[in-house]
Design a protein around this motif. Structure first.
Motif, mmCIF file in Angstrom:
data_model
loop_
_atom_site.group_PDB
_atom_site.id
_atom_site.type_symbol
_atom_site.label_atom_id
_atom_site.label_comp_id
_atom_site.label_asym_id
_atom_site.label_seq_id
_atom_site.Cartn_x
_atom_site.Cartn_y
_atom_site.Cartn_z
ATOM 1 N N VAL A 60 -14.989 -0.002 17.031
ATOM 2 C CA VAL A 60 -13.506 -0.059 16.478
ATOM 3 C C VAL A 60 -13.424 0.816 15.078
ATOM 4 N N ALA A 61 -12.438 1.816 15.388
ATOM 5 C CA ALA A 61 -12.377 2.872 14.596
ATOM 6 C C ALA A 61 -11.256 2.805 13.571
ATOM 7 N N GLY A 62 -11.426 2.550 12.374
ATOM 8 C CA GLY A 62 -10.333 2.422 11.442
ATOM 9 C C GLY A 62 -9.548 3.842 10.985
ATOM 10 N N ALA A 63 -8.317 3.696 11.238
ATOM 11 C CA ALA A 63 -7.326 5.188 11.028
ATOM 12 C C ALA A 63 -6.704 5.119 9.704
ATOM 13 N N ARG A 64 -6.919 4.309 8.812
ATOM 14 C CA ARG A 64 -6.161 4.281 7.802
ATOM 15 C C ARG A 64 -5.915 5.637 7.010
ATOM 16 N N PRO A 65 -7.084 6.375 6.505
ATOM 17 C CA PRO A 65 -6.929 7.646 5.962
ATOM 18 C C PRO A 65 -6.145 8.784 6.830
ATOM 19 N N PHE A 66 -6.391 8.584 8.033
ATOM 20 C CA PHE A 66 -5.754 9.490 9.094
ATOM 21 C C PHE A 66 -4.008 9.387 8.804
ATOM 22 N N ILE A 67 -3.732 7.840 8.883
ATOM 23 C CA ILE A 67 -2.383 7.683 8.767
ATOM 24 C C ILE A 67 -1.626 7.956 7.512
ATOM 25 N N ASP A 68 -2.749 7.681 6.378
ATOM 26 C CA ASP A 68 -2.020 8.068 4.945
ATOM 27 C C ASP A 68 -1.876 9.589 4.828
ATOM 28 N N SER A 69 -2.801 10.221 5.430
ATOM 29 C CA SER A 69 -2.500 11.785 5.392
ATOM 30 C C SER A 69 -1.161 12.516 6.302
ATOM 31 N N GLU A 70 -1.026 11.496 7.325
ATOM 32 C CA GLU A 70 -0.021 12.179 8.157
ATOM 33 C C GLU A 70 1.375 11.557 7.687
ATOM 34 N N MET A 71 1.324 10.490 7.065
ATOM 35 C CA MET A 71 2.399 9.942 6.536
ATOM 36 C C MET A 71 2.951 10.927 5.125
ATOM 37 N N GLN A 72 1.840 11.216 4.536
ATOM 38 C CA GLN A 72 2.160 12.188 3.346
ATOM 39 C C GLN A 72 2.898 13.317 3.858
ATOM 40 N N ALA A 73 1.928 14.100 4.816
ATOM 41 C CA ALA A 73 2.277 15.371 5.541
ATOM 42 C C ALA A 73 3.827 15.304 6.035
ATOM 43 N N GLN A 74 4.375 13.951 6.392
ATOM 44 C CA GLN A 74 5.806 13.914 6.788
ATOM 45 C C GLN A 74 6.577 13.382 5.596
ATOM 46 N N GLY A 75 6.126 13.240 4.629
ATOM 47 C CA GLY A 75 6.898 13.093 3.423
ATOM 48 C C GLY A 75 7.606 11.547 3.425
ATOM 49 N N LEU A 76 6.660 10.619 4.078
ATOM 50 C CA LEU A 76 7.017 9.108 4.131
ATOM 51 C C LEU A 76 6.565 8.458 3.046
ATOM 52 N N ASP A 77 7.193 7.384 2.647
ATOM 53 C CA ASP A 77 6.581 6.505 1.569
ATOM 54 C C ASP A 77 6.347 5.393 2.431
ATOM 55 N N TRP A 78 5.489 4.351 1.663
ATOM 56 C CA TRP A 78 5.265 3.198 2.408
ATOM 57 C C TRP A 78 4.695 2.105 1.093
ATOM 58 N N GLN A 79 4.679 0.988 1.390
ATOM 59 C CA GLN A 79 4.509 -0.198 0.345
ATOM 60 C C GLN A 79 3.100 -1.068 1.194
ATOM 61 N N CYS A 80 2.411 -1.585 0.250
ATOM 62 C CA CYS A 80 1.348 -2.475 0.792
ATOM 63 C C CYS A 80 1.622 -3.828 0.159
ATOM 64 N N HIS A 81 1.051 -4.912 0.829
ATOM 65 C CA HIS A 81 1.346 -6.365 0.276
ATOM 66 C C HIS A 81 -0.275 -6.838 0.709
ATOM 67 N N GLN A 82 -0.706 -7.441 -0.204
ATOM 68 C CA GLN A 82 -2.075 -8.252 0.219
ATOM 69 C C GLN A 82 -3.203 -7.201 0.752
ATOM 70 N N GLY A 83 -3.061 -5.935 0.463
ATOM 71 C CA GLY A 83 -3.907 -4.976 1.062
ATOM 72 C C GLY A 83 -3.496 -4.320 2.353
ATOM 73 N N LEU A 84 -2.362 -4.977 2.863
ATOM 74 C CA LEU A 84 -1.971 -4.358 4.223
ATOM 75 C C LEU A 84 -0.763 -3.457 4.139
ATOM 76 N N ARG A 85 -0.567 -2.512 4.854
ATOM 77 C CA ARG A 85 0.452 -1.507 4.843
ATOM 78 C C ARG A 85 1.841 -2.224 5.533
ATOM 79 N N ILE A 86 2.884 -2.316 4.804
ATOM 80 C CA ILE A 86 3.995 -2.700 5.610
ATOM 81 C C ILE A 86 4.677 -1.552 6.611
ATOM 82 N N THR A 87 4.530 -1.879 7.714
ATOM 83 C CA THR A 87 4.833 -0.459 8.798
ATOM 84 C C THR A 87 6.123 -0.523 9.127
#
Ligand SMILES: CC(C)(COP(=O)(O)OP(=O)(O)OC[C@H]1O[C@@H](n2cnc3c(N)ncnc32)[C@H](O)[C@@H]1OP(=O)(O)O)[C@@H](O)C(=O)NCCC(=O)NCCS
Length: 436
Positions: A60-87
């Motif tokens: 089971v491969a976690g992708a969180r840092p890949f998703i963070d980088s891609e979102m940043q590259a696309q200029g997207l912002d996001w919030q987290c609650h209880q340690g989970l990203r609101i997608t």
């Protein structure tokens, strides 16, 4: 490594080859490990080696840092609650891009792992599919998590099919609902649910060393799930480590063993699985049998356990007074307040040897691995006490002890004080086991 060292290490590891063959192991690897190119290669090679030893691996491969980088590259912002990203819906293309990228990199590493390793293993394939069904996480604390999902079901049959073919099965944080919506899940939840659904023998977290360091400072390296809530309440752990251990506790309700390993430690997986003491933290599923030091209150229970065996001649008679004097040498196996097994360890300190005696499991509870478990505990205690050799005398249980690594020896192998007490009428066979 010198040849004798190699031989010793190989011999000590050999029982584990059989123990792990055909076992199902769910391994969680956090995304950071996969972001640093060649740093992941030794780990991938160890996975390849495990797979070649017929361990059925679900990665089971976690992708969180890949998703963070891609979102940043696309200029997207996001919030987290209880340690989970609101997608949000507009995040989904970036999430798909990032998870796809991670999968491609993993596939390429698994392909190159074969070419780069010096030992021969069979062809290595990694397969993935739409095996995780998701549902929306919903609204928590008034916050709508939108496309952040939770596991609804794990499709175990296709995963088992892939494992039967000798492939590694890959699961990621991306999953789909019955209506075709895409959801982003916590990959740690995916790992737990997959381990439970597949009735895995082990769940292994390969995580950052900071978790291991924090956990080692506060907890024993081997613990029973029973003890975890109290230990975690007392331990002052960072939030993320606390969450990881509480997740491990949840998993250990259903999975036999949960291991925490430092992913940056070279060979951690192999050392954890193929050496006696391991290198990580191991949580055992709640165990209703408890091995503990005997106390004077246990005399009655030990006597009722030993009496029939003494009457049949399997064990030598020990009067109550002798038991009372020697109780500190005894270890018992207790189930729901009843003594169902016992063993005594009499040290002969001069030559760091100890005699294993009065070793018994209640007839009703035999053939459940309890004898092996009690012996393993006795050996652990003996090692801690600096004992190098165990010996025992038996008339009826030779083969059981041979199966557990004892070898037959001559009476001259006994410490001299013990040899003088040898009963030539009983003609017990002498067995020894080197604990070094
Ligand atoms: C020996 C003893 C402690 C094993 O306990 P246990 O909880 O049944 O042990 P395990 O479940 O780990 O092992 C069971 C296996 O050992 C085998 N076994 C049990 N007694 C055996 C014996 N005397 N010789 C060879 N094998 C034996 C069982 O057939 C079983 O084999 P399987 O796994 O192929 O079915 C238990 O049988 C016992 O109490 N025996 C009487 C007391 C005794 O002889 N003690 C030794 C005195 S030195």
């Amino acid at each position: 490594m010198t040849p004798p060292d190699f031989v010793q290490v190989f011999r000590q590891s050999s029982p584990y080859f059989n123990a792990h063959r055909d076992s199902t192991v769910v391994i969680y690897l956090d995304g950071t490990a996969l972001q640093h190119g060649d740093a992941a290669l030794p780990l991938i090679q160890d996975l390849a080696l495990l797979q070649s030893l017929d361990v059925r691996i679900v990665l089971v491969a976690g992708a969180r840092p890949f998703i963070d980088s891609e979102m940043q590259a696309q200029g997207l912002d996001w919030q987290c609650h209880q340690g989970l990203r609101i997608t949000r819906k507009e995040h989904l293309p970036a999430v798909a891009q990032a998870v796809g990228q991670m999968r491609i990199e993993l596939e390429s590493w698994f392909s190159s792992a074969q070419a780069k390793q010096s030992y021969a293993v069979r062809p290595l394939f990694i397969s993935s599919g739409n095996w995780v069904m998701a549902k929306p996480l919903g609204i928590i604390d008034g916050i709508d998590f939108q496309h952040t999902g939770a596991v609804r079901r794990i499709e175990t049959d296709p995963i088992k099919g892939v494992l039967d073919m000798g492939h590694i099965a890959l699961l990621t944080s991306q999953a789909y609902s019955m209506t075709g919506d895409i959801f982003n899940l916590s990959s740690m939840d995916v790992a737990i649910e997959a381990a439970i659904a597949l009735e895995a023998d082990k769940l292994i977290w390969l995580v950052d060393s900071e978790h291991l360091n924090a956990a080692r400072a506060a907890l024993p390296t081997e613990l029973s799930a029973n003890d975890m809530p109290a230990l975690l309440d007392k331990a002052n752990l960072p939030d993320s480590t606390n969450k990881l251990l509480r997740d491990s506790y949840r998993a250990a309700q259903e999975v036999d063993r949960v291991h925490l390993l430092d992913r940056s430690q070279d060979g951690a997986l192999l050392r954890e699985l193929f050496t006696l003491d391991g290198v990580g933290i191991m949580i055992n599923q709640n165990d209703y049998d408890m091995v503990r030091q005997a106390t004077i209150e246990d005399i009655g229970g030990i006597l009722s356990l030993l009496d029939p065996l003494e009457a049949s001649g399997a064990l030598v008679k020990r009067p109550r007074e002798q038991l009372e004097m020697e109780i500190d040498y005894f270890t018992v196996l207790e189930r729901d307040g009843t003594i169902i097994g016992c063993a005594a360890l009499y040290p002969y300190t001069d030559n760091a040897a100890a005699e294993l005696a009065a070793f018994a499991i209640d007839n009703k509870y035999r053939r459940g691995g309890r004898g092996g478990k009690l012996l393993a505990e006795i050996e652990k205690r003996a090692r801690l006490a600096g004992i190098k050799t165990l010996f025992l005398l038996t008339t009826q249980t030779m083969h059981w002890f041979i199966r557990h690594g004892f070898v037959q020896a001559d009476i001259s192998a006994l410490p001299s004080q013990r040899a003088q007490l040898y009963n030539f009428q009983r003609r017990s066979a002498v067995f020894t086991k080197d604990l070094a």
